[in-house]
Design a protein around this motif. Structure first.
Motif, PDB file in Angstrom:
ATOM      1  N   THR A  60      -3.883  -9.243   4.372  1.00 45.52           N
ATOM      2  CA  THR A  60      -4.562  -8.385   5.517  1.00 45.52           C
ATOM      3  C   THR A  60      -5.700  -7.891   5.303  1.00 45.52           C
ATOM      4  O   THR A  60      -5.333  -6.455   5.209  1.00 45.52           O
ATOM      5  N   GLU A  82       5.875  -6.701   7.682  1.00 45.21           N
ATOM      6  CA  GLU A  82       5.066  -6.261   7.187  1.00 45.21           C
ATOM      7  C   GLU A  82       5.774  -4.867   7.215  1.00 45.21           C
ATOM      8  O   GLU A  82       5.288  -3.845   6.842  1.00 45.21           O
ATOM      9  N   PRO A  83       6.580  -4.616   6.495  1.00 43.06           N
ATOM     10  CA  PRO A  83       7.478  -2.907   6.274  1.00 43.06           C
ATOM     11  C   PRO A  83       7.055  -2.237   5.046  1.00 43.06           C
ATOM     12  O   PRO A  83       6.695  -3.087   3.748  1.00 43.06           O
ATOM     13  N   LYS A  92       0.927  -1.400  -0.507  1.00 44.60           N
ATOM     14  CA  LYS A  92      -0.121  -0.470  -0.352  1.00 44.60           C
ATOM     15  C   LYS A  92       0.725   1.078  -0.173  1.00 44.60           C
ATOM     16  O   LYS A  92       0.665   2.206  -0.566  1.00 44.60           O
ATOM     17  N   GLY A 136       4.888  -0.456  10.344  1.00 46.02           N
ATOM     18  CA  GLY A 136       5.346   0.456  11.180  1.00 46.02           C
ATOM     19  C   GLY A 136       6.871   0.883  11.845  1.00 46.02           C
ATOM     20  O   GLY A 136       6.643   1.689  12.627  1.00 46.02           O
TER      21      GLY A 136
HETATM   22  N1  LLP Z   1       0.557  -3.327   7.815  1.00 44.35           N
HETATM   23  C1  LLP Z   1      -0.446  -3.280   7.899  1.00 44.35           C
HETATM   24  C2  LLP Z   1      -1.800  -4.231   8.535  1.00 44.35           C
HETATM   25  C3  LLP Z   1      -0.637  -1.966   7.981  1.00 44.35           C
HETATM   26  O1  LLP Z   1      -2.263  -1.563   7.577  1.00 44.35           O
HETATM   27  C4  LLP Z   1       0.401  -1.072   7.421  1.00 44.35           C
HETATM   28  C5  LLP Z   1       0.122   0.300   7.634  1.00 44.35           C
HETATM   29  C6  LLP Z   1       1.224  -1.298   7.061  1.00 44.35           C
HETATM   30  C7  LLP Z   1       1.569  -3.227   7.436  1.00 44.35           C
HETATM   31  C8  LLP Z   1       2.930  -1.057   6.474  1.00 44.35           C
HETATM   32  O2  LLP Z   1       3.198  -0.059   7.919  1.00 44.35           O
HETATM   33  P1  LLP Z   1       4.735   1.252   7.549  1.00 44.35           P
HETATM   34  O3  LLP Z   1       5.496   0.303   8.229  1.00 44.35           O
HETATM   35  O4  LLP Z   1       4.272   1.470   6.530  1.00 44.35           O
HETATM   36  O5  LLP Z   1       4.644   2.049   8.985  1.00 44.35           O
HETATM   37  N2  LLP Z   1      -0.511   6.388   5.155  1.00 44.35           N
HETATM   38  C9  LLP Z   1      -0.257   6.643   6.527  1.00 44.35           C
HETATM   39  C10 LLP Z   1       0.094   5.683   6.707  1.00 44.35           C
HETATM   40  C11 LLP Z   1      -0.945   3.947   6.276  1.00 44.35           C
HETATM   41  C12 LLP Z   1      -0.401   2.955   7.690  1.00 44.35           C
HETATM   42  C13 LLP Z   1      -1.445   2.366   7.375  1.00 44.35           C
HETATM   43  N3  LLP Z   1      -1.181   1.029   7.274  1.00 44.35           N
HETATM   44  C14 LLP Z   1       1.599   7.645   6.156  1.00 44.35           C
HETATM   45  O6  LLP Z   1       1.787   8.010   5.116  1.00 44.35           O
HETATM   46  O7  LLP Z   1       1.666   7.888   7.476  1.00 44.35           O
END
Ligand code: LLP
Length: 404
Positions: free
Chosen positions: A94, A263-264, A52, A222
């Motif tokens: 997910t 899931e980075p 995403k 995250g």
């Molecule tokens: N796995 C799941 C189930 C998630 O919902 C997300 C992010 C990730 C992995 C990846 O998270 P990351 O590693 O990218 O932090 N648009 C927002 C961030 C929304 C994240 C949504 N879910 C922004 O630009 O800060």
């Protein structure tokens, strides 16, 4: 070693492909992935890139070439991962809040699925019984993440099955003999403290005996990346050490070990991305000097939506004396990228670059104000390749149906 693009490379890309322009540095993505895999050397871990953040097919193919699996948040992202060549076993869906038919499609594609509601789990049990191993997304009631909008594990969050409903969850599993192969918890984005991930492992630790068929424990994404000098980031080496200890505890307590999944999203692609704009107008007012660029929150919404900080550099005058600006867009409402920001003196026509724009940059872009979405370029082995054309006028009207 982290890798970055030079001003000259960015200016050359802007000159070749025009602005506004997203530029991605493949070498940086490779370096990020290699840092992750190196930190976890010898451990049973698997990384699913949270697509995403940025779904351009070339990014998905780069992941494939690196050996990185893909996490999806919609069935279309799963179709894109397949189109890019990923094997079903390396695709994870997910889901949250989705119609059951998307889970049926995921099963027909033979990809992994994490289900996040009792309602869909019940439908799943009725249809598939024990025949298809599945993961379950849990809500641990842990507050974490950079801000509330990107926190997903707290006690008011829509995501996952609340731990308070464990009995009901187990009853459904029992009724349909569902094969729960994994537990999933993602508490939010921009989590700097390793201790948050370890709180999640504590939750998993207590739950393990209740799920005899478990094969993986999924800690979501995250990982925090620095957006400006001095910003903290998740210490991946410390995380790997703690995860190793967690595995040892599982082994000594239950004589069981699991594949640990992550899931980075941001960690993989944020720093690799640069968003280049051109300054249309300098507007000097009695109190503020505005630098108005040929873009807006239609192209990079993070500052307006999350008050996110993106470093902004003047590519055209990098060593000029600093002056203070509000950098704004050309959208017909308040559209501020940065306030009161010190930037090397800006003239009309200068190129400004927004850093850390790879994750949730282009991906959250829109055609608001009937403006075109930017083009995207990937720097691959030193060469700039166009990976998405800029919209054209036809793109604005393509799906409209004229009835008058
Ligand atoms: N796995 C799941 C189930 C998630 O919902 C997300 C992010 C990730 C992995 C990846 O998270 P990351 O590693 O990218 O932090 N648009 C927002 C961030 C929304 C994240 C949504 N879910 C922004 O630009 O800060």
């Amino acid at each position: 070693m982290s890798h970055s693009l030079s001003n000259e490379q960015l200016i050359a890309a802007a000159n070749s492909f025009g602005t506004p322009l997203y530029v991605y540095d493949a070498a940086n993505i490779e370096a990020q992935y290699s840092a992750l895999t190196t930190a976890f050397t010898g451990q049973p871990v698997k990384f699913f890139y949270a697509s995403k953040a940025l779904t351009n097919i070339n990014i998905l193919k780069l992941m494939l070439h690196m050996g990185c699996a893909v996490d999806c948040s919609s069935i279309n992202e799963a179709h894109l991962a397949i189109k890019a060549g990923h094997a079903p076993k390396n695709i994870l869906y997910t889901s949250n809040g989705i119609h059951f038919s998307e889970i049926e499609t995921a099963v027909s594609l033979s990809i992994h699925v994490n289900i996040d509601s009792l309602s869909n789990l019940e439908k799943f049990g009725k249809k598939y019984g024990s025949s298809y191993p599945v993961g379950i997304r849990l809500r641990p009631n842990i507050m974490a993440g950079g801000n509330l909008k990107i926190s997903t594990g707290h006690d008011k969050s829509k995501f996952g099955v609340p731990l308070e409903q464990l009995e009901a969850l187990l009853a459904i599993i029992d009724t349909y003999q569902i094969n729960i192969a994994g537990l999933h918890i993602h508490t939010g984005s921009e989590i700097k403290d390793v201790s948050v991930f370890m709180k999640v492992t504590d939750v998993f630790f207590d739950l393990v005996p209740k799920f005899p068929q478990l094969q993986f424990l999924d800690l979501g994404g995250g990982f925090k990346v620095p957006y400006k000098a001095g910003d903290p980031s998740t210490n991946i080496n410390e995380l790997a050490t703690e995860i190793q200890k967690f595995q040892e505890k599982l082994q000594s307590t239950y004589a069981r070990s699991f594949e640990l999944w992550f899931e980075p999203g941001k960690y993989m692609v944020s720093k690799a991305g640069y968003f280049i704009t051109e300054v249309n107008v300098i507007k000097q007012t009695p109190t503020i000097t505005f630098a108005g660029v040929n873009s807006g929150f239609n192209h990079l919404i993070r500052p307006m939506l999350y008050e996110a900080y993106h470093e902004i550099k003047n590519l055209s005058n990098p060593n000029g004396p600093l002056a203070t600006y509000d950098v704004v867009g050309n959208i017909c409402e308040t559209d501020t990228f940065a306030s009161d920001r010190q930037i090397a003196t800006i003239a009309e026509g200068d190129l400004l670059v927004f850093e850390n724009a790879g994750a949730y940059g282009f991906e959250m872009a829109s055609n608001f104000n009937s403006r075109y979405k930017p083009a995207e370029v990937m720097i691959l082995k030193g060469e700039a390749k166009l990976i998405r054309q800029r919209d054209t006028f036809e793109d604005l009207t393509r799906n409209q149906v004229e009835v008058l």
